[in-house]
Design a protein around this motif. Sequence first.
Motif, mmCIF file in Angstrom:
data_model
loop_
_atom_site.group_PDB
_atom_site.id
_atom_site.type_symbol
_atom_site.label_atom_id
_atom_site.label_comp_id
_atom_site.label_asym_id
_atom_site.label_seq_id
_atom_site.Cartn_x
_atom_site.Cartn_y
_atom_site.Cartn_z
ATOM 1 N N GLY A 124 43.870 35.602 37.302
ATOM 2 C CA GLY A 124 43.115 35.335 38.521
ATOM 3 C C GLY A 124 43.848 34.393 39.459
ATOM 4 N N VAL A 125 44.444 33.345 38.903
ATOM 5 C CA VAL A 125 45.205 32.395 39.722
ATOM 6 C C VAL A 125 46.396 33.105 40.359
ATOM 7 N N MET A 126 47.123 33.859 39.561
ATOM 8 C CA MET A 126 48.295 34.577 40.081
ATOM 9 C C MET A 126 47.893 35.573 41.167
ATOM 10 N N ALA A 127 46.798 36.274 40.954
ATOM 11 C CA ALA A 127 46.345 37.274 41.924
ATOM 12 C C ALA A 127 45.966 36.633 43.252
ATOM 13 N N ALA A 128 45.293 35.481 43.200
ATOM 14 C CA ALA A 128 44.926 34.794 44.443
ATOM 15 C C ALA A 128 46.172 34.473 45.255
ATOM 16 N N LYS A 129 47.221 34.027 44.582
ATOM 17 C CA LYS A 129 48.458 33.652 45.270
ATOM 18 C C LYS A 129 49.222 34.860 45.808
ATOM 19 N N LYS A 130 48.965 36.046 45.277
ATOM 20 C CA LYS A 130 49.687 37.259 45.681
ATOM 21 C C LYS A 130 48.845 38.192 46.550
ATOM 22 N N THR A 131 47.689 37.757 46.991
ATOM 23 C CA THR A 131 46.771 38.633 47.714
ATOM 24 C C THR A 131 47.411 39.316 48.915
ATOM 25 N N SER A 132 48.176 38.587 49.699
ATOM 26 C CA SER A 132 48.772 39.190 50.903
ATOM 27 C C SER A 132 49.787 40.279 50.570
ATOM 28 N N GLY A 162 40.890 32.302 56.522
ATOM 29 C CA GLY A 162 40.066 32.070 55.339
ATOM 30 C C GLY A 162 40.656 32.603 54.049
ATOM 31 N N VAL A 163 39.989 32.285 52.958
ATOM 32 C CA VAL A 163 40.451 32.649 51.625
ATOM 33 C C VAL A 163 39.468 33.575 50.892
ATOM 34 N N GLU A 164 38.649 34.285 51.655
ATOM 35 C CA GLU A 164 37.705 35.213 51.029
ATOM 36 C C GLU A 164 38.420 36.277 50.212
ATOM 37 N N MET A 165 39.468 36.862 50.791
ATOM 38 C CA MET A 165 40.181 37.926 50.092
ATOM 39 C C MET A 165 40.866 37.391 48.835
ATOM 40 N N GLU A 166 41.355 36.168 48.887
ATOM 41 C CA GLU A 166 41.992 35.568 47.719
ATOM 42 C C GLU A 166 40.973 35.364 46.593
ATOM 43 N N ALA A 167 39.770 34.919 46.937
ATOM 44 C CA ALA A 167 38.735 34.725 45.913
ATOM 45 C C ALA A 167 38.297 36.065 45.320
ATOM 46 N N LEU A 168 38.111 37.060 46.166
ATOM 47 C CA LEU A 168 37.726 38.387 45.677
ATOM 48 C C LEU A 168 38.823 38.998 44.806
ATOM 49 N N THR A 169 40.063 38.811 45.206
ATOM 50 C CA THR A 169 41.187 39.341 44.432
ATOM 51 C C THR A 169 41.296 38.630 43.090
ATOM 52 N N ALA A 170 41.101 37.318 43.077
ATOM 53 C CA ALA A 170 41.161 36.557 41.831
ATOM 54 C C ALA A 170 40.084 37.026 40.853
#
Length: 159
Positions: free
Chosen positions: A60-68, A107-115
């Motif tokens: 989850g942490v890795m995914a948040a950082k790679k969302t873009s 915002g970081v909505e997509m990062e949270a959803l991706t995580a």
Amino acid sequence: MLTHFNEQQRARMVDVSHKEPTERTAVAKSRVVMKPATLQTIEQGKISKGDVLAVAQVAGVMAAKKTSELIPMCHPIFTTGVDLAFEKTADDTIEIKATVKTVGVTGVEMEALTAATAAALTIYDMCKSVDPDMVIGPTYLVRKTGGKSGDYVRTPEKG
């Protein structure tokens, strides 16, 4: 004009260079429903691939950082915090809560959803040999703070 289309009606990444940085937070949830025996095996640490929730946490942490890199129009951002929490909400369900923070112009909505999604997929991957019938979801934004559009809280929280 829609913000994600240029004058030729082609997709574009929105220009956020004029925006002032603000503190922003987003919380998303997902869940994995499985056989009660599978959840019990996870809790006992007896899944053959290892500690399921520890690996899902890192995923989850890795995914948040790679969302873009995964979502085409998502801006690369500097995350200042990513955390995941896991809760047994029924004898067959693990709920995942992902919290992502930044100080920035988007915002970081997509990062949270991706995580949350990556953590759920990781649980599935690590347990699929014993329970291929697991179901992931729903996945949804719980709340977000900061930015021009202001705060959002899902009311009532459904799912």
